[in-house]
Design an enzyme around this catalytic site. Structure first.
Site, PDB file in Angstrom:
ATOM      1  CG  ASN A 159    -101.243  20.845 -42.565  1.00 29.16           C
ATOM      2  OD1 ASN A 159    -101.162  20.749 -43.838  1.00 29.16           O
ATOM      3  ND2 ASN A 159    -102.239  20.311 -41.980  1.00 29.16           N
ATOM      4  CG  ASP A 185    -104.881  21.964 -45.073  1.00 32.91           C
ATOM      5  OD1 ASP A 185    -104.250  21.709 -43.957  1.00 32.91           O
ATOM      6  OD2 ASP A 185    -104.706  22.000 -46.206  1.00 32.91           O
ATOM      7  CD  GLU A 226     -97.000  13.862 -37.020  1.00 33.01           C
ATOM      8  OE1 GLU A 226     -97.506  13.239 -36.258  1.00 33.01           O
ATOM      9  OE2 GLU A 226     -97.491  14.899 -37.486  1.00 33.01           O
ATOM     10  CG  ASP A 261     -97.651  19.232 -36.175  1.00 28.59           C
ATOM     11  OD1 ASP A 261     -97.608  17.977 -35.290  1.00 28.59           O
ATOM     12  OD2 ASP A 261     -98.742  19.836 -36.589  1.00 28.59           O
ATOM     13  CD  GLN A 318    -100.012  15.648 -49.798  1.00 32.60           C
ATOM     14  OE1 GLN A 318    -100.157  15.669 -50.945  1.00 32.60           O
ATOM     15  NE2 GLN A 318     -98.827  14.714 -49.161  1.00 32.60           N
ATOM     16  CG  HIS A 376    -102.126  15.939 -43.034  1.00 34.74           C
ATOM     17  ND1 HIS A 376    -103.202  15.318 -43.381  1.00 34.74           N
ATOM     18  CD2 HIS A 376    -101.550  15.446 -41.682  1.00 34.74           C
ATOM     19  CE1 HIS A 376    -103.292  14.429 -42.481  1.00 34.74           C
ATOM     20  NE2 HIS A 376    -102.653  14.304 -41.445  1.00 34.74           N
TER      21      HIS A 376
HETATM   22  C1  LM2 Z   1     -99.848  16.159 -35.424  1.00 36.62           C
HETATM   23  N1  LM2 Z   1     -99.273  15.857 -36.233  1.00 36.62           N
HETATM   24  O1  LM2 Z   1     -99.654  15.619 -37.150  1.00 36.62           O
HETATM   25  C2  LM2 Z   1     -99.662  16.401 -33.893  1.00 36.62           C
HETATM   26  O2  LM2 Z   1     -98.688  15.347 -33.661  1.00 36.62           O
HETATM   27  C3  LM2 Z   1    -100.957  16.021 -33.091  1.00 36.62           C
HETATM   28  O3  LM2 Z   1    -100.699  15.878 -31.780  1.00 36.62           O
HETATM   29  C4  LM2 Z   1    -102.090  17.023 -33.487  1.00 36.62           C
HETATM   30  O4  LM2 Z   1    -103.321  16.711 -33.012  1.00 36.62           O
HETATM   31  C5  LM2 Z   1    -102.236  17.155 -34.846  1.00 36.62           C
HETATM   32  N2  LM2 Z   1    -101.124  16.729 -36.017  1.00 36.62           N
HETATM   33  C6  LM2 Z   1    -102.524  18.681 -35.195  1.00 36.62           C
HETATM   34  O5  LM2 Z   1    -101.488  19.400 -35.219  1.00 36.62           O
HETATM   35  C7  LM2 Z   1    -103.590  17.355 -31.580  1.00 36.62           C
HETATM   36  C8  LM2 Z   1    -104.365  16.435 -30.799  1.00 36.62           C
HETATM   37  C9  LM2 Z   1    -105.975  16.755 -31.582  1.00 36.62           C
HETATM   38  C10 LM2 Z   1    -106.235  18.131 -31.469  1.00 36.62           C
HETATM   39  C11 LM2 Z   1    -105.433  18.827 -32.484  1.00 36.62           C
HETATM   40  C12 LM2 Z   1    -105.434  20.181 -32.424  1.00 36.62           C
HETATM   41  O6  LM2 Z   1    -104.279  15.167 -30.999  1.00 36.62           O
HETATM   42  O7  LM2 Z   1    -107.220  15.858 -30.746  1.00 36.62           O
HETATM   43  O8  LM2 Z   1    -107.516  18.627 -32.256  1.00 36.62           O
HETATM   44  O9  LM2 Z   1    -104.003  18.540 -31.749  1.00 36.62           O
HETATM   45  O10 LM2 Z   1    -105.455  21.193 -31.332  1.00 36.62           O
HETATM   46  C13 LM2 Z   1    -108.296  19.113 -31.414  1.00 36.62           C
HETATM   47  C14 LM2 Z   1    -109.692  18.494 -30.955  1.00 36.62           C
HETATM   48  C15 LM2 Z   1    -110.570  18.156 -32.035  1.00 36.62           C
HETATM   49  C16 LM2 Z   1    -110.885  19.420 -32.959  1.00 36.62           C
HETATM   50  C17 LM2 Z   1    -109.506  20.202 -33.159  1.00 36.62           C
HETATM   51  C18 LM2 Z   1    -109.864  21.290 -33.800  1.00 36.62           C
HETATM   52  O11 LM2 Z   1    -109.333  17.310 -30.323  1.00 36.62           O
HETATM   53  O12 LM2 Z   1    -111.808  17.488 -31.946  1.00 36.62           O
HETATM   54  O13 LM2 Z   1    -111.357  18.827 -34.113  1.00 36.62           O
HETATM   55  O14 LM2 Z   1    -108.929  20.500 -32.005  1.00 36.62           O
HETATM   56  O15 LM2 Z   1    -110.703  22.161 -33.176  1.00 36.62           O
HETATM   57  C19 LM2 Z   1    -112.885  19.387 -34.207  1.00 36.62           C
HETATM   58 CA    CA Z   2    -102.449  20.618 -45.571  1.00 43.44          CA
END
Ligand code: LM2
Ligand code: CA
Length: 677
Positions: free
Chosen positions: A126, A184, A240, A214, A175, A218
């Site tokens: 995505n 995105d 998902e 994943d 999305q 979206h």
């Molecule tokens: C998913 N499914 O839709 C995954 O199962 C989930 O674990 C992912 O989030 C998410 N979608 C994106 O693939 C994880 C995590 C987030 C993290 C993202 C990206 O839960 O906390 O975001 O991966 O690494 C992190 C930071 C967030 C920041 C983002 C972008 O926590 O604060 O946003 O990176 O830099 C400003």
């Molecule tokens: Ca999208």
């Protein structure tokens, strides 16, 4: 159960359609249509490739797991090991991740396939990154700019961020805007669709069998469908799409593409297992599950839900719940709803913290005894066998104690009791199983079922008792036939292992029947003692669930030599191997194991794990003679039938024709019989 019905319906349709032709096809052709069925999946989240490979060989294959789901294998943004979530920020599609490189990935896929385990990959398609500048593979990028792959015009623009309110009323923003600021991808663009499909097709070329998509929620179903239409083969897909009541994007919008990860399932199991499990008697779609059983991949927890606050409505149980968590997983593998996905990963106290790693975040080998990994897959091996044994049956003999103890049967194939009380419960249960003594595959001890199908069982506090056919603490009595009629059956197949499952006067072998020997290339052979009988019934299988039962009619075979080829039985047949080269190898293996199995591959076609039992030749030595057909050498490994392997340090043993000894890692060809004589 619906899943199974769907497969059966498919089989019947195919058989009926073929019924107009003169020769009926063998059932294996129908089974091939269902080739992507995942069986029990295990999500080895954040395991490195080397460790997944080892787990497939040592644990997953022998236990009967159908598939392993692995973490995103593509190169990602690196936070140097401090967090787990950098793997959800792709930098490029090259397979240089914190879990290993492309060679290690390929080796893992091959090892899993050799063990009979399919591989599903978590694909992050995505979005790309939201932060960072270098990847684990040492590649430089910036948000919206991934040299050689994507530039700013490949992303939805003007950019916007998904707001919480969007989930309720604005599918377009869910999305087309950014999820937590992740760039995105414009999945409406032909170029982007092409790059994503190329990545997934590359994985397919490497042998991958399926995908978790994943953040599918979206990506619009139109875009995802268009990407799917560019995929090679027919990989198994689960998406998902997290259910939320009244939301603009619903899981049901995606069932035309593939299965959906069913998030309500785990939430409901948490409610029940922290309350009263007696209510589970009616557990099913009517409880508000977002998609039907035939479209649902179900799980007690995954990497996101296990990290939700214990108080969160959308949180689930996790390994920290100990015995309760295990009981919920026993229920998942015993109750017919959806396709189960068992979760096994690293232990944590900080929600963001990364897995055990070294050298800047590269994940270290899974260690099941240092407390850093749950290795929960190993606690469910017996229940995986239960799941496999009861497919196609329905729930019966439900009983509960009005509180936290439940028990039910699956046809006459399995029975389980789950005690979520704080004290033990002793009762006489109706199991529905044939009389006998069965080991408890959900724990220790055994259960004796009497001739009426009942058993008096004590289920300790917070534990489960599960028994199933096909296991035996006491072997079923063997019938010694009188008379001396024999039948020699030659069966034409490409299977590495073939079993013949047969019935003489209505008395059948125990599934899967008896292993056949290789007669010559493409032909398996077995001679059967018929006693006084002059005909018998037979079906064939490959030892891992693929059957040829002559389109449900069985094969009727007489005395003497018979060939079975492409559904055609020929009695009084000539030996089809006559005149072909017939090499054979006799392997002597020095070991303290009892039993010892030889698991081998001839020209790349391997026996089904764990292979074939060896005979005792003399003290310390096991022996087996293997027919090689026209091959001059073959590849060999050994195991003790319960997960301990000798594969020559990962190299396998290469063995030639004639007598060979294998002792302490040393192969001696043209050897004398170590037992003398
Ligand atoms: C998913 N499914 O839709 C995954 O199962 C989930 O674990 C992912 O989030 C998410 N979608 C994106 O693939 C994880 C995590 C987030 C993290 C993202 C990206 O839960 O906390 O975001 O991966 O690494 C992190 C930071 C967030 C920041 C983002 C972008 O926590 O604060 O946003 O990176 O830099 C400003
Ligand atoms: Ca999208």
């Amino acid at each position: 159960m619906r899943l199974y019905k769907a497969i059966v319906a498919g089989a019947l349709t195919a058989t009926a359609a073929a019924g107009t032709a003169v020769a009926l096809p063998v059932l294996t052709e129908t089974a091939a249509n269902a080739a992507s069925a995942p069986g029990v999946t295990v999500n080895l989240w954040n395991w490195n490739w080397k460790s997944v490979a080892r787990e497939c060989t040592d644990v997953l294959g022998p236990a009967g797991y159908g598939s392993v789901q692995v973490s995103p294998p593509n190169d990602s943004m690196s936070k140097g090991g401090s967090v787990w979530w950098d793997i959800y920020q792709p930098a490029r599609y090259t397979l240089t991740s914190k879990f290993g490189d492309e060679a290690a990935f390929k080796n893992m896929v091959d090892a899993c396939h050799a063990a009979g385990v399919k591989v599903q990959v978590d694909t992050v398609i995505n979005h790309m990154t939201g932060q960072g500048a270098t990847s684990y593979g040492g590649y430089g990028f910036s948000k919206y700019n991934y040299p050689g792959l994507y530039s700013s015009w490949d992303f939805h623009s003007p950019t916007c961020g998904i707001d919480n309110a969007d989930y309720g009323n604005n599918a377009w923003r869910v999305q087309n805007c950014e999820l937590v600021s992740l760039s995105d991808l414009n999945t409406g663009s032909d170029y982007v669709r092409g790059q994503i499909a190329a990545y997934m097709n590359k994985l397919t070329d490497l042998g991958v069998d399926g995908f978790r998509i994943d953040a599918a929620k979206h990506i619009s179903p139109d875009d995802l469908g268009a990407i799917k239409s560019r995929l090679k083969g027919s990989p198994y897909i689960h998406q998902e799409v997290i259910y939320g009541q009244g939301e603009a994007v619903q899981p049901s919008q995606y069932t035309g593409i593939g299965d959906v990860d069913e998030f309500v399932y785990g939430r409901k199991l948490k409610e029940q297992f922290t309350g009263q499990i007696k209510y589970l008697q009616s557990f099913g779609q009517s409880w508000g599950l977002s998609v039907g059983s035939d479209k649902a991949m179900v799980f007690v927890d995954n990497h996101d839900t296990e990290r939700k606050d214990a108080s969160a409505g959308d949180g689930t149980l996790n390994y920290k719940y100990g015995a309760t968590y295990k009981l919920a997983n026993v229920f998942m593998l015993a109750w017919p709803y959806g396709k189960p996905n068992v979760y096994s990963s690293f232990t944590w106290s900080n929600k963001d913290g990364g897995p055990p790693s070294a050298n800047g975040g590269f994940v270290t080998d899974t260690n099941c005894s240092n407390g850093q990994w749950t290795c929960f897959d190993r606690e469910m091996t017996g229940m995986v066998g239960f799941y496999n044994a009861v497919q196609g049956t329905s729930v019966g003999n439900w009983t509960d104690n009005g509180g936290n103890l439940i028990a039910f049967s699956r046809g006459d194939k399995g029975w389980v009791a789950i005690n979520n009380e704080n004290g033990s419960v002793t009762r006489t249960f109706t199991t529905g199983l044939p009389a006998g003594t069965y080991p408890n595959v959900a724990g220790g001890g055994s259960v004796t079922v009497n001739s009426g199908g009942t058993a008096s069982v004590t289920v300790p506090a917070k534990s489960a008792v599960a028994i199933r056919v096909g296991t035996s603490a006491t072997p079923s009595p063997t019938v010694t036939p009188t008379g001396d009629k024999t039948a020699t059956v030659y069966y034409k197949t490409s299977w590495g292992t073939a079993n013949i499952h047969y019935g003489i006067n209505g008395t059948w072998t125990t599934v899967p029947g008896v292993a056949m020997d290789t007669a010559c290339t493409g032909w398996k052979k077995k001679t059967i003692q018929l006693g006084a009988a002059t005909t018998f019934q037979a079906v064939f299988n490959n030892g891992s669930g693929t059957w040829d039962n002559n389109g449900e009619k069985n094969y009727t075979i007489g005395t003497g030599t018979t060939t079975v080829k492409d559904g055609v039985v020929t009695g009084n047949a000539a030996n089809p191997c006559e005149g072909t080269t017939q090499n054979s190898a006799t392997v002597y293996y020095f070991t303290g194991w009892n039993p010892a199995n030889i698991h081998y591959g001839i020209n790349g076609t391997w026996t089904t794990v764990p292979g074939v039992a060896m005979d005792t030749a003399c003290t310390g030595w096991k022996k087996k003679t293997v027919d090689l057909g026209t091959a001059a050498t073959f590849q060999v490994t050994f195991n003790n039938g319960s997960g301990t392997w000798d594969n020559n340090g990962g190299n396998n043993y290469t063995i030639g024709t004639g007598a060979t000894t294998v002792k302490d890692g040393v192969v001696t060809g043209n050897a004398a019989n170590p037992c003398g004589g």
